[in-house]
Design an enzyme around this catalytic site. Structure first.
Site, PDB file in Angstrom:
ATOM      1  N   LYS A  22       0.853  -1.206   0.000  1.00  0.00           N
ATOM      2  CA  LYS A  22       0.000   0.000   0.000  1.00  0.00           C
ATOM      3  C   LYS A  22       0.888   1.255   0.000  1.00  0.00           C
ATOM      4  CE  LYS A  22      -1.658   1.562   4.010  1.00  0.00           C
ATOM      5  NZ  LYS A  22      -1.291   2.953   4.328  1.00  0.00           N
ATOM      6  N   ASN A  23       1.913   1.255   0.840  1.00  0.00           N
ATOM      7  CA  ASN A  23       2.722   2.472   1.022  1.00  0.00           C
ATOM      8  C   ASN A  23       3.724   2.713  -0.087  1.00  0.00           C
ATOM      9  OD1 ASN A  23       1.230   2.901   3.258  1.00  0.00           O
ATOM     10  ND2 ASN A  23       2.830   2.357   4.732  1.00  0.00           N
ATOM     11  N   ARG A  92      -4.963  10.539   4.026  1.00  0.00           N
ATOM     12  CA  ARG A  92      -4.060  11.662   4.145  1.00  0.00           C
ATOM     13  C   ARG A  92      -2.877  11.610   3.185  1.00  0.00           C
ATOM     14  NH1 ARG A  92      -0.025  11.560   6.516  1.00  0.00           N
ATOM     15  NH2 ARG A  92      -0.209  13.710   7.206  1.00  0.00           N
ATOM     16  N   CYS A 116      -4.713  12.127  12.275  1.00  0.00           N
ATOM     17  CA  CYS A 116      -5.425  10.845  12.343  1.00  0.00           C
ATOM     18  C   CYS A 116      -5.201  10.302  13.760  1.00  0.00           C
ATOM     19  CB  CYS A 116      -4.892   9.883  11.292  1.00  0.00           C
ATOM     20  SG  CYS A 116      -3.255   9.259  11.687  1.00  0.00           S
ATOM     21  N   ARG A 121       0.233  14.460  12.289  1.00  0.00           N
ATOM     22  CA  ARG A 121       0.650  14.206  10.904  1.00  0.00           C
ATOM     23  C   ARG A 121       0.809  15.508  10.088  1.00  0.00           C
ATOM     24  NH1 ARG A 121      -0.843   8.813   9.923  1.00  0.00           N
ATOM     25  NH2 ARG A 121       0.704   8.817   8.275  1.00  0.00           N
ATOM     26  N   PRO A 122       1.612  16.465  10.546  1.00  0.00           N
ATOM     27  CA  PRO A 122       1.789  17.707   9.777  1.00  0.00           C
ATOM     28  C   PRO A 122       2.512  17.463   8.452  1.00  0.00           C
ATOM     29  CG  PRO A 122       3.367  17.614  11.556  1.00  0.00           C
ATOM     30  CD  PRO A 122       2.461  16.434  11.742  1.00  0.00           C
ATOM     31  N   VAL A 123       2.461  18.453   7.566  1.00  0.00           N
ATOM     32  CA  VAL A 123       3.167  18.346   6.274  1.00  0.00           C
ATOM     33  C   VAL A 123       4.116  19.530   6.078  1.00  0.00           C
ATOM     34  CG1 VAL A 123       1.411  16.928   5.131  1.00  0.00           C
ATOM     35  CG2 VAL A 123       1.209  19.438   5.094  1.00  0.00           C
ATOM     36  N   ASP A 124       4.528  20.138   7.197  1.00  0.00           N
ATOM     37  CA  ASP A 124       5.405  21.308   7.099  1.00  0.00           C
ATOM     38  C   ASP A 124       6.689  21.019   6.329  1.00  0.00           C
ATOM     39  OD1 ASP A 124       5.706  19.759   9.671  1.00  0.00           O
ATOM     40  OD2 ASP A 124       7.583  20.888   9.678  1.00  0.00           O
ATOM     41  N   GLN A 125       7.214  19.817   6.455  1.00  0.00           N
ATOM     42  CA  GLN A 125       8.470  19.479   5.763  1.00  0.00           C
ATOM     43  C   GLN A 125       8.282  19.432   4.255  1.00  0.00           C
ATOM     44  OE1 GLN A 125      11.593  19.024   7.328  1.00  0.00           O
ATOM     45  NE2 GLN A 125      10.385  20.027   8.930  1.00  0.00           N
ATOM     46  N   ASP A 311       5.319   0.733  11.735  1.00  0.00           N
ATOM     47  CA  ASP A 311       4.101   0.068  11.261  1.00  0.00           C
ATOM     48  C   ASP A 311       4.012  -1.381  11.725  1.00  0.00           C
ATOM     49  OD1 ASP A 311       3.850   1.764   8.035  1.00  0.00           O
ATOM     50  OD2 ASP A 311       3.464   2.392  10.096  1.00  0.00           O
ATOM     51  N   ILE A 333       8.398   7.324  16.500  1.00  0.00           N
ATOM     52  CA  ILE A 333       7.986   8.012  15.281  1.00  0.00           C
ATOM     53  C   ILE A 333       6.720   8.828  15.465  1.00  0.00           C
ATOM     54  CG2 ILE A 333       7.412   7.730  12.835  1.00  0.00           C
ATOM     55  CD1 ILE A 333      10.304   6.940  13.509  1.00  0.00           C
ATOM     56  N   ARG A 403      -8.488  -0.670   4.915  1.00  0.00           N
ATOM     57  CA  ARG A 403      -7.665   0.333   4.227  1.00  0.00           C
ATOM     58  C   ARG A 403      -6.334  -0.249   3.774  1.00  0.00           C
ATOM     59  NH1 ARG A 403      -5.962   4.508   7.794  1.00  0.00           N
ATOM     60  NH2 ARG A 403      -4.726   4.982   5.960  1.00  0.00           N
TER      61      ARG A 403
HETATM   62  C1  EPZ Z   1       4.351   6.977   6.026  1.00  0.00           C
HETATM   63  O1  EPZ Z   1       3.560   7.990   6.596  1.00  0.00           O
HETATM   64  C2  EPZ Z   1       3.464   5.737   6.001  1.00  0.00           C
HETATM   65  N1  EPZ Z   1       2.284   5.986   5.176  1.00  0.00           N
HETATM   66  C3  EPZ Z   1       3.038   5.372   7.422  1.00  0.00           C
HETATM   67  O2  EPZ Z   1       2.286   4.166   7.347  1.00  0.00           O
HETATM   68  C4  EPZ Z   1       4.300   5.124   8.247  1.00  0.00           C
HETATM   69  O3  EPZ Z   1       3.938   4.839   9.574  1.00  0.00           O
HETATM   70  C5  EPZ Z   1       5.194   6.373   8.207  1.00  0.00           C
HETATM   71  O4  EPZ Z   1       5.504   6.712   6.834  1.00  0.00           O
HETATM   72  C6  EPZ Z   1       6.500   6.164   8.955  1.00  0.00           C
HETATM   73  O5  EPZ Z   1       7.191   5.080   8.410  1.00  0.00           O
HETATM   74  C7  EPZ Z   1       2.410   5.936   3.820  1.00  0.00           C
HETATM   75  O6  EPZ Z   1       3.481   5.707   3.295  1.00  0.00           O
HETATM   76  C8  EPZ Z   1       1.169   6.192   3.024  1.00  0.00           C
HETATM   77  P1  EPZ Z   1       6.345  10.476   7.951  1.00  0.00           P
HETATM   78  P2  EPZ Z   1       4.076   9.525   6.539  1.00  0.00           P
HETATM   79  O7  EPZ Z   1       6.175  11.703   7.125  1.00  0.00           O
HETATM   80  O8  EPZ Z   1       4.831   9.750   5.302  1.00  0.00           O
HETATM   81  C9  EPZ Z   1       6.470  13.846  11.318  1.00  0.00           C
HETATM   82  C10 EPZ Z   1       0.471   2.736   7.721  1.00  0.00           C
HETATM   83  O9  EPZ Z   1       0.083   2.170   8.745  1.00  0.00           O
HETATM   84  N2  EPZ Z   1       6.354  14.800  10.192  1.00  0.00           N
HETATM   85  O10 EPZ Z   1       7.555   9.629   7.761  1.00  0.00           O
HETATM   86  O11 EPZ Z   1       2.919  10.399   6.845  1.00  0.00           O
HETATM   87  C11 EPZ Z   1       5.203  13.007  11.480  1.00  0.00           C
HETATM   88  O12 EPZ Z   1       4.259  13.685  12.271  1.00  0.00           O
HETATM   89  C12 EPZ Z   1       0.919   4.183   7.767  1.00  0.00           C
HETATM   90  O13 EPZ Z   1       0.571   2.191   6.594  1.00  0.00           O
HETATM   91  C13 EPZ Z   1       6.403  16.163  10.440  1.00  0.00           C
HETATM   92  O14 EPZ Z   1       6.526  16.585  11.590  1.00  0.00           O
HETATM   93  O15 EPZ Z   1       5.064   9.546   7.780  1.00  0.00           O
HETATM   94  C14 EPZ Z   1       5.727  11.765  12.146  1.00  0.00           C
HETATM   95  O16 EPZ Z   1       5.822  12.000  13.542  1.00  0.00           O
HETATM   96  C15 EPZ Z   1       0.718   4.791   9.154  1.00  0.00           C
HETATM   97  N3  EPZ Z   1       6.294  17.033   9.406  1.00  0.00           N
HETATM   98  C16 EPZ Z   1       7.128  11.598  11.561  1.00  0.00           C
HETATM   99  O17 EPZ Z   1       7.483  12.882  11.021  1.00  0.00           O
HETATM  100  C17 EPZ Z   1       6.147  16.604   8.107  1.00  0.00           C
HETATM  101  O18 EPZ Z   1       6.077  17.443   7.177  1.00  0.00           O
HETATM  102  C18 EPZ Z   1       7.200  10.562  10.446  1.00  0.00           C
HETATM  103  O19 EPZ Z   1       6.202  10.891   9.483  1.00  0.00           O
HETATM  104  C19 EPZ Z   1       6.102  15.200   7.871  1.00  0.00           C
HETATM  105  C20 EPZ Z   1       6.218  14.332   8.927  1.00  0.00           C
END
Ligand code: EPZ
Length: 424
Positions: A22-23, A92, A116, A121-125, A311, A333, A403
């Protein structure tokens, strides 16, 4: 809402075919939007999240179709760069359309995904990196409104992520392949799904160095052509089914998957006393996990790849609940990824949570009870726990599991689990 009625105790044993990840499928579908000729993607799992993203992309006028496990995409008819809240709020990872829209069409209006159950789950980065590439970003009314610089092309830059982010790395990588000039990204995510995305982009004509490392160098090209590609096997689905064997003195073989995708997980399974064997590679590989008695306790801390994947934290906790000793789990994480703990305790587990740390004291066995799924991976930990418990357990809100786990009932039945979906 549908529920699962699971009647234990079962011994989880047999063979199960693993689906595409999925990911990986989600960023690959977004990347298909970059091509100036049709693209075909195989081994795409039939999951709610995949259907949602396809609906979102189709809503922009793109001809994207799924037949079985194959998706075809022709971007020639695109007539909108808008991703609405009503779809993005349900999935998301839809934020991943921001990169291709900006890179190829120079503009995008994408709803902010919101948080969620497991975190804000911010997207600031993501946005910070796009601004470093010259995009102008306005966030208002819950939407990200983005425009490429004058001339319509993002500009290659040097950028380091403040923390490792899988989605952020994917979104920015997708955008950089069409930027003018060279982009150097540091502190990138190295997950197998990121590698899979980079490999498909290269097949489409992108120029990327450092694939699989934390430092990516992308030389922007004028355009990308379509290609035919196959989604990498799902390492989390693989680990989830193998975990069922460790919880029921079972013996599970996962096929169409590869051990090199989840070494950190397999090492922990072996530390818990399982015999793990594997063969083949890529889409033709297999992995077998078997254990005769109770698992041994183990300590884990979740980390970005190649550390132990967050995960798999809930699934590993479920095994620890049955271990003959005490285990320590540290979730590094996400800020709220222990929602499965109160539910596992309803099934008889002995767990104490203090901030990011969970201490799990093993018990002889789970006891059946009604429980509620709270998020995708927590759901699977509850399913395996219920399967190992004597008696009937009813699991509510199983839309979470739909999902991310394709054909979950038939796969579980094939492994000896007595499970029935109760339509709600
Ligand atoms: C991906 O989510 C996966 N989803 C998640 O899987 C997985 O848990 C996660 O990576 C970590 O491995 C998909 O690939 C669709 P991140 P993602 O950006 O990309 C913080 C599942 O069960 N962060 O690596 O959203 C964030 O809050 C799902 O399949 C910021 O602060 O994860 C988190 O604490 C759940 N700002 C950490 O970084 C940002 O702009 C890691 O998030 C982005 C992230």
């Amino acid at each position: 809402m549908d529920q699962f009625l699971i009647t234990g105790a079962c011994r989880i044993a047999g063979e199960v075919k693993i689906s595409g990840a999925k990911n990986a499928a989600l960023p690959l579908l977004a990347a298909m939007m970059l091509a100036d000729s049709p693209t075909t993607l195989h081994n795409v799992p039939s999951l709610q999240d995949v259907r949602t993203l396809i609906k979102l992309i189709a809503g922009m006028g793109i001809d994207i179709q799924k037949e079985g496990d194959t998706v075809t995409c022709d971007n020639s008819g695109i007539d909108s760069y808008f991703a609405p809240y009503d779809l993005v709020k349900t999935m998301r990872a839809s934020i991943l359309v921001l990169g291709p829209l900006l890179a190829r069409y120079g503009e995008a209006e994408v709803s902010l995904p919101g948080g969620c159950a497991i975190g804000s789950r911010p997207v600031d980065q993501h946005l910070k990196a796009f601004e470093a590439m010259g995009a102008s970003i306005i966030v208002e009314n819950g939407y990200v409104k983005a425009k490429a610089p004058a001339g319509g092309r993002l500009i290659g830059c040097e950028h380091s992520f403040d923390m490792v982010t899988v989605g952020g790395t994917e979104n920015v990588l997708i955008a950089a392949v069409l930027a003018s000039g060279t982009t150097r990204l540091e502190n990138c995510a190295r997950e197998p799904e990121v590698v899979d995305l980079a490999n498909m982009l290269v097949k489409m004509g992108a120029k990327i160095d450092g694939i699989g490392t934390a430092n990516l160098t992308i030389e922007g090209v004028e355009s990308l052509h379509g290609c035919e590609y196959s989604v990498v096997p799902d390492r989390i689905e693989t680990g989830s089914y193998l975990a069922g064997a460790l919880m029921t003195a079972g013996d599970v073989t996962t096929t169409h998957t590869s051990a090199d995708l989840l070494h950190p997980v397999l090492k922990k399974f072996e530390a818990m006393g399982a015999t793990v064997t594997h063969g083949g590679e890529g889409h033709d590989g297999w992995i077998r996990a078997q254990i005769a008695g109770r698992p041994k306790p183990v300590d884990i801390r979740t980390q970005p790849h190649p550390g132990f994947p967050t995960d798999m934290q809930a699934q590993l906790m479920a095994i620890c609940c049955l271990a003959d000793g005490s285990s320590t789990i540290i979730e590094n994480i996400f800020e709220n990824r222990y929602m499965h703990v109160p539910e596992l305790k309803r099934l008889g587990a002995n767990i104490k949570v203090d901030g990011h740390t969970a201490i799990v004291r093993g018990v002889d066995k789970f006891t059946a009870a009604p429980v509620m799924a709270t998020d995708l991976r927590a759901s699977m930990s509850l399913v395996m726990a219920a399967a190992s418990a004597d008696g009937e357990s009813l699991i509510d809100r199983i839309y979470h599991i739909d999902r991310g786990y394709e054909d979950v009932e038939s796969k579980l039945r094939g492994l000896g689990v007595t499970i029935e979906r109760v339509k709600g």
